[in-house]
Design a protein around this motif. Structure first.
Motif, PDB file in Angstrom:
ATOM      1  N   PRO A  27     -10.079  -0.875  -2.529  1.00  0.00           N
ATOM      2  CA  PRO A  27      -8.777  -1.408  -3.195  1.00  0.00           C
ATOM      3  C   PRO A  27      -7.629  -1.074  -2.399  1.00  0.00           C
ATOM      4  O   PRO A  27      -7.880  -0.149  -1.391  1.00  0.00           O
ATOM      5  N   ASP A  28      -6.237  -1.090  -2.696  1.00  0.00           N
ATOM      6  CA  ASP A  28      -5.215  -0.999  -1.900  1.00  0.00           C
ATOM      7  C   ASP A  28      -5.184   0.342  -1.569  1.00  0.00           C
ATOM      8  O   ASP A  28      -5.459   1.251  -2.525  1.00  0.00           O
ATOM      9  N   LEU A  29      -4.939   0.893  -0.337  1.00  0.00           N
ATOM     10  CA  LEU A  29      -4.806   2.122   0.042  1.00  0.00           C
ATOM     11  C   LEU A  29      -3.320   2.595   0.063  1.00  0.00           C
ATOM     12  O   LEU A  29      -2.257   1.896   0.111  1.00  0.00           O
ATOM     13  N   GLU A  30      -2.986   3.912   0.241  1.00  0.00           N
ATOM     14  CA  GLU A  30      -1.485   4.339   0.047  1.00  0.00           C
ATOM     15  C   GLU A  30      -0.964   4.249   1.549  1.00  0.00           C
ATOM     16  O   GLU A  30      -1.497   4.588   2.679  1.00  0.00           O
ATOM     17  N   ASN A  98       5.174   0.205   6.670  1.00  0.00           N
ATOM     18  CA  ASN A  98       5.809  -0.909   6.311  1.00  0.00           C
ATOM     19  C   ASN A  98       4.806  -2.016   6.001  1.00  0.00           C
ATOM     20  O   ASN A  98       4.891  -3.246   6.368  1.00  0.00           O
ATOM     21  N   SER A  99       3.526  -1.335   5.502  1.00  0.00           N
ATOM     22  CA  SER A  99       2.438  -2.454   5.314  1.00  0.00           C
ATOM     23  C   SER A  99       2.872  -3.395   4.107  1.00  0.00           C
ATOM     24  O   SER A  99       3.509  -2.995   3.071  1.00  0.00           O
ATOM     25  N   SER A 100       2.370  -4.588   3.953  1.00  0.00           N
ATOM     26  CA  SER A 100       2.585  -5.669   3.089  1.00  0.00           C
ATOM     27  C   SER A 100       1.929  -5.318   1.877  1.00  0.00           C
ATOM     28  O   SER A 100       1.529  -4.317   1.572  1.00  0.00           O
ATOM     29  N   ASP A 101       1.587  -6.433   0.958  1.00  0.00           N
ATOM     30  CA  ASP A 101       1.014  -6.442  -0.304  1.00  0.00           C
ATOM     31  C   ASP A 101      -0.486  -6.077   0.002  1.00  0.00           C
ATOM     32  O   ASP A 101      -0.890  -5.400  -0.979  1.00  0.00           O
ATOM     33  N   ASP A 102      -0.937  -6.587   0.979  1.00  0.00           N
ATOM     34  CA  ASP A 102      -2.389  -6.271   1.211  1.00  0.00           C
ATOM     35  C   ASP A 102      -2.758  -5.108   1.965  1.00  0.00           C
ATOM     36  O   ASP A 102      -2.895  -4.974   3.197  1.00  0.00           O
TER      37      ASP A 102
END
Length: 131
Positions: A27-30, A98-102
């Motif tokens: 799942p999405d990470l921090e 600055n990671s996007s949504d993914d």
């Protein structure tokens, strides 16, 4: 007080293959955090075909991310050592601030280039841990 018995699942076993491609995602990470990735593997006593094979662990953040990779060697005669972490050196991936949504981690273990027949590899776990 009730307790649950811990039951470890049977490992996935490669009987006879010419290529290895084990893939997973989280799942999405921090953002701004680092994560180490490794696989827990073992070779059965009758393992074959791993000598001289270069196995790659690859990972990236997001579908459009750039892969980071490391090369590991498995040897048939390591069968007596039991379960081991691959890679033995720490392999980490950082989620950019600055990671996007993914922010999913896509990773895998690959040996698709030698064309040699291989067998006897057991995959116990794929592990992702925050550093």
């Amino acid at each position: 007080m009730a307790t649950k018995a811990h039951h470890e699942a049977e490992p996935a076993e490669l009987i006879q293959v010419s290529w290895l491609e084990v893939t997973a995602s989280t799942p999405d990470l921090e953002t701004g955090k680092k994560y180490k990735i490794y696989f827990e593997l073992s070779l059965k006593p009758d393992a074959f075909g791993w000598n001289g094979c270069q196995v790659y662990l690859m990972g990236k953040i997001g579908r459009k991310g750039r892969y980071k990779w490391t090369k590991v060697s498995l040897k048939d005669q390591t069968a007596t050592q039991g379960r081991s972490k691959v890679p033995s050196d720490e392999f980490t991936i950082e989620v950019p601030q600055n990671s996007s949504d993914d922010r999913k981690l896509y990773f895998g273990l690959y040996e698709v280039w030698s064309g040699k027949w291989k067998g006897g590899l057991q995959i116990h776990n794929a592990v992702v841990e925050e550093v």
